[in-house]
Scaffold this active site. Structure first.
Site, PDB file in Angstrom:
ATOM      1  N   ASN A 133       0.824  -1.208   0.000  1.00  0.00           N
ATOM      2  CA  ASN A 133       0.000   0.000   0.000  1.00  0.00           C
ATOM      3  C   ASN A 133       0.857   1.257   0.000  1.00  0.00           C
ATOM      4  O   ASN A 133       0.477   2.277  -0.581  1.00  0.00           O
ATOM      5  CB  ASN A 133      -0.910   0.009   1.221  1.00  0.00           C
ATOM      6  CG  ASN A 133      -1.753   1.258   1.314  1.00  0.00           C
ATOM      7  OD1 ASN A 133      -2.661   1.459   0.505  1.00  0.00           O
ATOM      8  ND2 ASN A 133      -1.462   2.117   2.278  1.00  0.00           N
ATOM      9  N   ASP A 206       1.444   6.684   0.166  1.00  0.00           N
ATOM     10  CA  ASP A 206       0.761   5.620  -0.576  1.00  0.00           C
ATOM     11  C   ASP A 206       1.282   5.525  -2.001  1.00  0.00           C
ATOM     12  O   ASP A 206       1.504   6.544  -2.680  1.00  0.00           O
ATOM     13  CB  ASP A 206      -0.746   5.912  -0.622  1.00  0.00           C
ATOM     14  CG  ASP A 206      -1.422   5.701   0.720  1.00  0.00           C
ATOM     15  OD1 ASP A 206      -0.707   5.374   1.690  1.00  0.00           O
ATOM     16  OD2 ASP A 206      -2.647   5.862   0.790  1.00  0.00           O
ATOM     17  N   ASP A 236      -0.347  -6.942   3.600  1.00  0.00           N
ATOM     18  CA  ASP A 236      -0.758  -5.971   4.603  1.00  0.00           C
ATOM     19  C   ASP A 236      -1.840  -5.039   4.058  1.00  0.00           C
ATOM     20  O   ASP A 236      -1.780  -4.610   2.899  1.00  0.00           O
ATOM     21  CB  ASP A 236       0.472  -5.155   5.014  1.00  0.00           C
ATOM     22  CG  ASP A 236       0.190  -4.138   6.086  1.00  0.00           C
ATOM     23  OD1 ASP A 236      -0.253  -4.527   7.174  1.00  0.00           O
ATOM     24  OD2 ASP A 236       0.417  -2.935   5.829  1.00  0.00           O
ATOM     25  N   GLU A 272      -4.781  -9.335   4.742  1.00  0.00           N
ATOM     26  CA  GLU A 272      -5.332  -8.677   5.925  1.00  0.00           C
ATOM     27  C   GLU A 272      -6.455  -7.747   5.482  1.00  0.00           C
ATOM     28  O   GLU A 272      -6.204  -6.619   5.051  1.00  0.00           O
ATOM     29  CB  GLU A 272      -4.252  -7.878   6.662  1.00  0.00           C
ATOM     30  CG  GLU A 272      -4.789  -7.198   7.920  1.00  0.00           C
ATOM     31  CD  GLU A 272      -3.961  -6.002   8.357  1.00  0.00           C
ATOM     32  OE1 GLU A 272      -4.057  -5.630   9.543  1.00  0.00           O
ATOM     33  OE2 GLU A 272      -3.242  -5.418   7.521  1.00  0.00           O
TER      34      GLU A 272
END
Length: 530
Positions: A133, A206, A236, A272
């Protein structure tokens, strides 16, 4: 009888006994595993600097799995999830500065390669945390991009500036820059008037995941670690790739999953997606193998709720409904139940340090279908809550011998501790550690538990969490008694009358008894019937 012949016979008997034990474990080469999550910094320190390292994991592999099928000394782990191991300026390392290296605090690439090799010898697969990310604000990509923002476009086919202007520097498009202050954006500082997206923190810019060049970088990173021998990835923050946009998150996950499996079809990926059950189920449309079952976990999760309320009937229905839901979306879906992780307070704390509660909670999630994930130290009742550093405290190998025990992460301030470490609990047959060992051994010997189709069973008592698991024509039954009282069941129906007590898990010295169709279960116990 000649001495040589006698030695040969003894050898063959020992060999056959070893083979028998190995067959009993039912080793199946697939992506069903007992995973153990390791925060490297807090696991084991091999060189005395107070920081856990990769060599420390190598030293302790026999604790996880010693590969000796004639003993029951190890934990029975056959999968390891390593929290981030790449270079990073923070203690947690979820902000990467180099996707192709090992953080020097943890060791070298040679250390990592040795860990892969030694784990493979024991049948342990290793997956690594992959943070896609965002990068660190100190990543060379971001530093280069920010430097170029100050240089106006030159409008030339070949950049005329000594430093690439923002028109020609590809890294400018690796992130989401704007000259407008938006939600989740932070000021670049200099040059003024520029902002960048960093939803988690201003030191975690990001990535622009719509950029084909970024996606190619990600593909190259994934292939690099596959070539190093990793068996897969824990991804993640998958809900934040495109915040609030499940369909775009699913599309990106499909891209990554397809690319990685084009290099190795056996790669295992777990994501996740910290959300509700319906939202998590949507992510299985990506083809990714697993997503953590967050509704089961933490102090407010369904497992702890069942333990506290002493009501297991609804939990068994929930497990059946959820498996059906994700299997309808992706027939190859593998659930990933757990009770706590590095972002949650330790289960030993939110279960009140009550040994019986910790044991029955462990039995519940370890006996569920799918890949259970054990957070390091959970098997000995490790404590810690509050700030994140407190949730990632050192593993207590021994209360008496401090060898290998790491320093706490910086800024940790949790003072609670447990009285018995690994060494002490290994000597105590009634310890939580011994309970975990037995539960995992039962799983390894009964493939129906991880791989089976689950069907909830109503036994007329809300305290009982009961279900069957069917795999390749073999059916196994599990009954958890969550009550603090003994329960007696009459197994009189045709389906149950021929069942035998195959294994049992109890929280004290009392025994489960099955005699003439009558099943007697002590408080907080688990019966495995077949």
């Amino acid at each position: 009888m000649k001495k040589g012949l006698l030695v040969f016979i003894i050898f063959m008997m020992s060999f056959m006994a070893g083979c028998g034990n190995q067959e009993k474990v039912n080793i199946i080469e697939d992506n069903y595993r007992n995973y153990y999550e390791i925060f490297v910094r807090s696991f084991y320190d091999s060189d005395g600097d107070g920081i856990g390292d990769l060599k420390g994991i190598v030293e302790k592999l026999d604790y996880l799995k010693d590969n000796d099928f004639k003993t029951k000394n190890d934990l029975g782990i056959d999968g390891i999830w390593l929290m981030p191991i790449m270079p990073s300026p923070t203690y947690h390392k979820y902000d990467v500065t180099d996707y192709y290296s090992i953080d020097p605090q943890y060791g070298t690439m040679e250390d990592f390669e040795q860990l892969i090799a030694k784990s493979k010898e024991r049948g342990i697969k290793i997956i690594i945390d992959l943070v896609l990310n965002h990068t660190s604000a100190k990543h060379p990509w971001f530093l280069s991009a920010v430097k170029s923002l100050a240089i106006e476009p030159c409008g030339q086919d070949v950049c005329v500036h000594a430093e690439l202007c923002r028109e020609h520097n590809k890294y400018v498009n690796y992130y989401n820059f704007s000259q407008e202050k938006k939600s989740g954006y932070h000021s670049v500082g200099m040059p003024t008037g520029w902002y960048y997206e960093g939803v988690f923190w201003d030191q975690m810019p990001d990535l622009n995941l719509d950029n084909p060049e970024v996606r190619k970088e990600i593909e190259n990173i994934g292939k690099f670690w596959i070539d190093k021998g990793v068996a897969g990835y824990r991804l993640d923050a998958v809900t934040s790739f495109y915040t609030g946009n499940i369909s775009k998150n699913v599309e990106f996950l499909k891209f990554f999953n397809d690319k990685m499996k084009s290099y190795d079809s056996d790669i295992y990926i777990v994501g996740e997606a910290w959300s509700d059950a319906n939202s998590i189920a949507e992510y299985y449309k990506s083809g990714v193998d697993s997503f953590f079952n967050f509704p089961l976990a933490d102090t407010t999760g369904k497992i702890v709720a069942a333990v506290r309320s002493k009501n297991g009937a609804q939990l068994s229905k929930t497990v059946e409904e959820y498996q059906k839901k994700i299997k309808e979306i992706n027939p190859k879906a593998i659930d990933a139940p757990f009770i706590s992780n590095h972002d949650m307070g330790r289960s030993g704390g939110f279960l009140g340090g009550d040994l019986a509660s910790e044991k029955i909670a462990a039995a519940l999630y370890l006996m569920m279908p799918g890949n259970s994930f054990i957070y390091y130290g959970e098997e000995i009742g490790t404590l810690g809550s509050g700030k994140d550093e407190n949730k990632r405290l050192p593993l207590l190998w021994s209360a008496a011998d401090k060898t290998g025990i790491t320093y706490a992460p910086p800024n940790a301030d949790y003072k609670g501790t447990i009285e018995a470490g690994v060494m002490e609990q290994e000597k105590d047959e009634n310890s939580l550690l011994q309970f975990y060992k037995k539960a995992i051994r039962i799983k390894n010997e009964n493939p129906e538990i991880q791989r089976g189709v689950v069907t909830s069973i109503d036994l007329g008592n809300d305290a009982l969490c009961a279900y069957s698991l069917e795999y390749e024509g073999s059916k196994l039954y599990i009954v958890h008694n969550l009550s603090v009282d003994q329960v007696e069941l009459k197994l009189s129906s045709e389906e149950y009358s021929k069942l035998k007590l195959k294994e049992s898990l109890t929280t004290d010295d009392e025994k489960i008894i099955l005699k003439k169709g009558n099943l007697t279960m002590p408080a907080r116990s688990t019966a495995i019937l077949k």
